[in-house]
Design a protein around this motif. Structure first.
Motif, PDB file in Angstrom:
ATOM      1  N   ASN A  67       1.941  25.859 -40.317  1.00  0.00           N
ATOM      2  CA  ASN A  67       2.689  25.581 -39.091  1.00  0.00           C
ATOM      3  C   ASN A  67       3.954  24.849 -39.521  1.00  0.00           C
ATOM      4  O   ASN A  67       3.959  23.639 -39.677  1.00  0.00           O
ATOM      5  N   LEU A  68       5.022  25.605 -39.733  1.00  0.00           N
ATOM      6  CA  LEU A  68       6.208  25.070 -40.388  1.00  0.00           C
ATOM      7  C   LEU A  68       7.146  24.275 -39.495  1.00  0.00           C
ATOM      8  O   LEU A  68       8.097  23.679 -40.007  1.00  0.00           O
ATOM      9  N   GLN A  69       6.904  24.249 -38.167  1.00  0.00           N
ATOM     10  CA  GLN A  69       7.829  23.512 -37.313  1.00  0.00           C
ATOM     11  C   GLN A  69       7.158  23.030 -36.038  1.00  0.00           C
ATOM     12  O   GLN A  69       6.350  23.739 -35.445  1.00  0.00           O
ATOM     13  N   SER A  70       7.519  21.830 -35.621  1.00  0.00           N
ATOM     14  CA  SER A  70       7.037  21.323 -34.338  1.00  0.00           C
ATOM     15  C   SER A  70       7.803  22.034 -33.217  1.00  0.00           C
ATOM     16  O   SER A  70       8.888  22.567 -33.451  1.00  0.00           O
ATOM     17  N   PRO A  71       7.257  22.063 -31.987  1.00  0.00           N
ATOM     18  CA  PRO A  71       7.836  22.880 -30.913  1.00  0.00           C
ATOM     19  C   PRO A  71       9.299  22.596 -30.598  1.00  0.00           C
ATOM     20  O   PRO A  71      10.073  23.517 -30.370  1.00  0.00           O
ATOM     21  N   GLU A  72       9.692  21.333 -30.595  1.00  0.00           N
ATOM     22  CA  GLU A  72      11.051  20.984 -30.205  1.00  0.00           C
ATOM     23  C   GLU A  72      12.020  20.939 -31.380  1.00  0.00           C
ATOM     24  O   GLU A  72      13.183  20.610 -31.234  1.00  0.00           O
ATOM     25  N   THR A  78       9.721  23.111 -45.133  1.00  0.00           N
ATOM     26  CA  THR A  78      10.528  24.201 -45.685  1.00  0.00           C
ATOM     27  C   THR A  78       9.739  25.205 -46.514  1.00  0.00           C
ATOM     28  O   THR A  78      10.316  26.175 -46.992  1.00  0.00           O
ATOM     29  N   GLY A  79       8.428  25.016 -46.686  1.00  0.00           N
ATOM     30  CA  GLY A  79       7.618  26.007 -47.377  1.00  0.00           C
ATOM     31  C   GLY A  79       6.714  25.414 -48.441  1.00  0.00           C
ATOM     32  O   GLY A  79       6.933  24.310 -48.938  1.00  0.00           O
ATOM     33  N   ASP A  80       5.689  26.162 -48.782  1.00  0.00           N
ATOM     34  CA  ASP A  80       4.632  25.731 -49.690  1.00  0.00           C
ATOM     35  C   ASP A  80       4.988  26.060 -51.136  1.00  0.00           C
ATOM     36  O   ASP A  80       5.376  27.173 -51.452  1.00  0.00           O
ATOM     37  N   ASN A  81       4.876  25.080 -52.023  1.00  0.00           N
ATOM     38  CA  ASN A  81       5.018  25.284 -53.457  1.00  0.00           C
ATOM     39  C   ASN A  81       3.619  25.104 -54.030  1.00  0.00           C
ATOM     40  O   ASN A  81       3.054  24.016 -53.951  1.00  0.00           O
ATOM     41  N   ARG A  82       3.062  26.134 -54.615  1.00  0.00           N
ATOM     42  CA  ARG A  82       1.673  26.074 -55.073  1.00  0.00           C
ATOM     43  C   ARG A  82       1.498  25.630 -56.509  1.00  0.00           C
ATOM     44  O   ARG A  82       0.376  25.454 -56.969  1.00  0.00           O
ATOM     45  N   THR A  83       2.607  25.430 -57.240  1.00  0.00           N
ATOM     46  CA  THR A  83       2.465  25.113 -58.659  1.00  0.00           C
ATOM     47  C   THR A  83       3.131  23.816 -59.082  1.00  0.00           C
ATOM     48  O   THR A  83       2.779  23.251 -60.112  1.00  0.00           O
ATOM     49  N   GLY A  84       4.133  23.347 -58.367  1.00  0.00           N
ATOM     50  CA  GLY A  84       4.891  22.177 -58.798  1.00  0.00           C
ATOM     51  C   GLY A  84       5.880  22.501 -59.905  1.00  0.00           C
ATOM     52  O   GLY A  84       6.516  21.612 -60.458  1.00  0.00           O
ATOM     53  N   ALA A  85       6.038  23.789 -60.211  1.00  0.00           N
ATOM     54  CA  ALA A  85       6.953  24.200 -61.276  1.00  0.00           C
ATOM     55  C   ALA A  85       8.400  24.062 -60.829  1.00  0.00           C
ATOM     56  O   ALA A  85       8.714  24.149 -59.649  1.00  0.00           O
ATOM     57  N   GLY A  88      13.431  19.227 -59.486  1.00  0.00           N
ATOM     58  CA  GLY A  88      13.715  18.746 -58.133  1.00  0.00           C
ATOM     59  C   GLY A  88      12.479  18.696 -57.256  1.00  0.00           C
ATOM     60  O   GLY A  88      11.345  18.765 -57.725  1.00  0.00           O
ATOM     61  N   ASP A  89      12.715  18.563 -55.962  1.00  0.00           N
ATOM     62  CA  ASP A  89      11.635  18.437 -54.994  1.00  0.00           C
ATOM     63  C   ASP A  89      10.802  19.716 -54.942  1.00  0.00           C
ATOM     64  O   ASP A  89      11.339  20.815 -54.936  1.00  0.00           O
ATOM     65  N   ASP A  90       9.483  19.548 -54.888  1.00  0.00           N
ATOM     66  CA  ASP A  90       8.589  20.699 -54.826  1.00  0.00           C
ATOM     67  C   ASP A  90       8.286  21.118 -53.391  1.00  0.00           C
ATOM     68  O   ASP A  90       8.122  22.299 -53.117  1.00  0.00           O
ATOM     69  N   GLU A  91       8.175  20.169 -52.482  1.00  0.00           N
ATOM     70  CA  GLU A  91       8.004  20.478 -51.062  1.00  0.00           C
ATOM     71  C   GLU A  91       8.859  19.509 -50.261  1.00  0.00           C
ATOM     72  O   GLU A  91       9.043  18.357 -50.666  1.00  0.00           O
ATOM     73  N   THR A  92       9.384  20.000 -49.141  1.00  0.00           N
ATOM     74  CA  THR A  92      10.333  19.222 -48.356  1.00  0.00           C
ATOM     75  C   THR A  92      10.038  19.351 -46.869  1.00  0.00           C
ATOM     76  O   THR A  92       9.676  20.420 -46.388  1.00  0.00           O
ATOM     77  N   LEU A  93      10.214  18.241 -46.162  1.00  0.00           N
ATOM     78  CA  LEU A  93      10.154  18.228 -44.707  1.00  0.00           C
ATOM     79  C   LEU A  93      11.464  17.662 -44.179  1.00  0.00           C
ATOM     80  O   LEU A  93      12.055  16.777 -44.814  1.00  0.00           O
ATOM     81  N   LYS A  94      11.913  18.155 -43.038  1.00  0.00           N
ATOM     82  CA  LYS A  94      13.124  17.646 -42.401  1.00  0.00           C
ATOM     83  C   LYS A  94      12.775  17.126 -41.019  1.00  0.00           C
ATOM     84  O   LYS A  94      12.003  17.749 -40.289  1.00  0.00           O
ATOM     85  N   VAL A  95      13.383  15.989 -40.673  1.00  0.00           N
ATOM     86  CA  VAL A  95      13.148  15.349 -39.386  1.00  0.00           C
ATOM     87  C   VAL A  95      14.490  15.200 -38.694  1.00  0.00           C
ATOM     88  O   VAL A  95      15.384  14.508 -39.193  1.00  0.00           O
ATOM     89  N   ASP A  96      14.645  15.870 -37.533  1.00  0.00           N
ATOM     90  CA  ASP A  96      15.851  15.773 -36.725  1.00  0.00           C
ATOM     91  C   ASP A  96      15.654  14.637 -35.729  1.00  0.00           C
ATOM     92  O   ASP A  96      14.992  14.806 -34.694  1.00  0.00           O
ATOM     93  N   LEU A  97      16.199  13.475 -36.025  1.00  0.00           N
ATOM     94  CA  LEU A  97      15.960  12.279 -35.227  1.00  0.00           C
ATOM     95  C   LEU A  97      16.410  12.452 -33.773  1.00  0.00           C
ATOM     96  O   LEU A  97      15.805  11.870 -32.870  1.00  0.00           O
ATOM     97  N   GLU A  98      17.430  13.262 -33.540  1.00  0.00           N
ATOM     98  CA  GLU A  98      17.919  13.469 -32.178  1.00  0.00           C
ATOM     99  C   GLU A  98      16.972  14.324 -31.345  1.00  0.00           C
ATOM    100  O   GLU A  98      17.067  14.346 -30.120  1.00  0.00           O
TER     101      GLU A  98
END
Length: 193
Positions: A67-72, A78-85, A88-98
């Motif tokens: 479930n890649l995004q909340s309703p609003e 941004t997607g699943d990284n299954r290896t850590g290879a 840089g960042d292996d998995e990322t989340l973004k939060v739109d404060l507004e």
């Protein structure tokens, strides 16, 4: 300049970056050759307070690899990284404060090891694990939290929390390790597994 957080420490993001609109939370890790493949998953729960307890707003506010995004659009994975290879960042989340729902008071970030018990894996087998909090619009790292070997034997870590207090957004490095899997957190935050 980024603040290096220790367990339990926090940063007032509103004061550190007054025009901050989108927070990016990046998780990275390396695995040892001994364990072969290891899949770490970052998940986040958008929480409200009910009777003094943190409860997820709804099933749709549990954001993870399925479930890649909340309703609003407040929270996005941004997607699943299954290896850590890779670098840089292996998995990322973004939060739109507004886009924060009115009753949202916290976003809890959890990192779990996929099938850790069946594979006999734990966080002591992971190296160079970290969390970075960015101003997504500028790319500036606002805070970093390096996980160390204190989580050996643990299969899940509540790595941090983004929370709102007095109309200001803050981030705290939680660093609480558990011998649990993702289902335990889902149930703990009041959702059906």
């Amino acid at each position: 300049m980024a603040i290096n957080l220790k367990k339990g420490q926090g940063i007032n993001l509103t004061k550190a970056a007054p025009r901050l609109r989108i927070v990016r939370v990046g998780i990275g890790w390396d695995i040892t050759r001994v364990i072969g493949q290891c899949d770490l998953d970052v998940s986040a729960f958008v929480l409200k307070t009910v009777g003094g307890n943190p409860v997820c707003l709804s099933d749709a506010h549990f954001v993870f690899f399925n479930n890649l995004q909340s309703p609003e659009g407040f929270l996005a994975h941004t997607g699943d990284n299954r290896t850590g290879a890779g670098e840089g960042d292996d998995e990322t989340l973004k939060v739109d404060l507004e886009a924060a729902p009115q009753d949202a008071v916290e976003v809890s970030f959890i990192v779990t090891m996929h099938e850790a018990l069946a594979r006999r894996q734990h966080f002591g087998m992971v190296h160079n694990a970290y969390l970075k909090v960015y101003n997504d619009e500028t790319g500036e790292v606002l805070a970093e939290y390096d996980l160390d070997q204190e989580f050996a034997g643990q299969t899940a870590v509540q790595i941090g929390s983004l929370f709102r207090a007095d109309n200001e957004w803050q981030f705290q490095a939680v660093g609480a390790g558990y011998q649990r899997d993702l289902v335990d957190f889902v149930q703990g935050y009041g959702l059906d597994a």
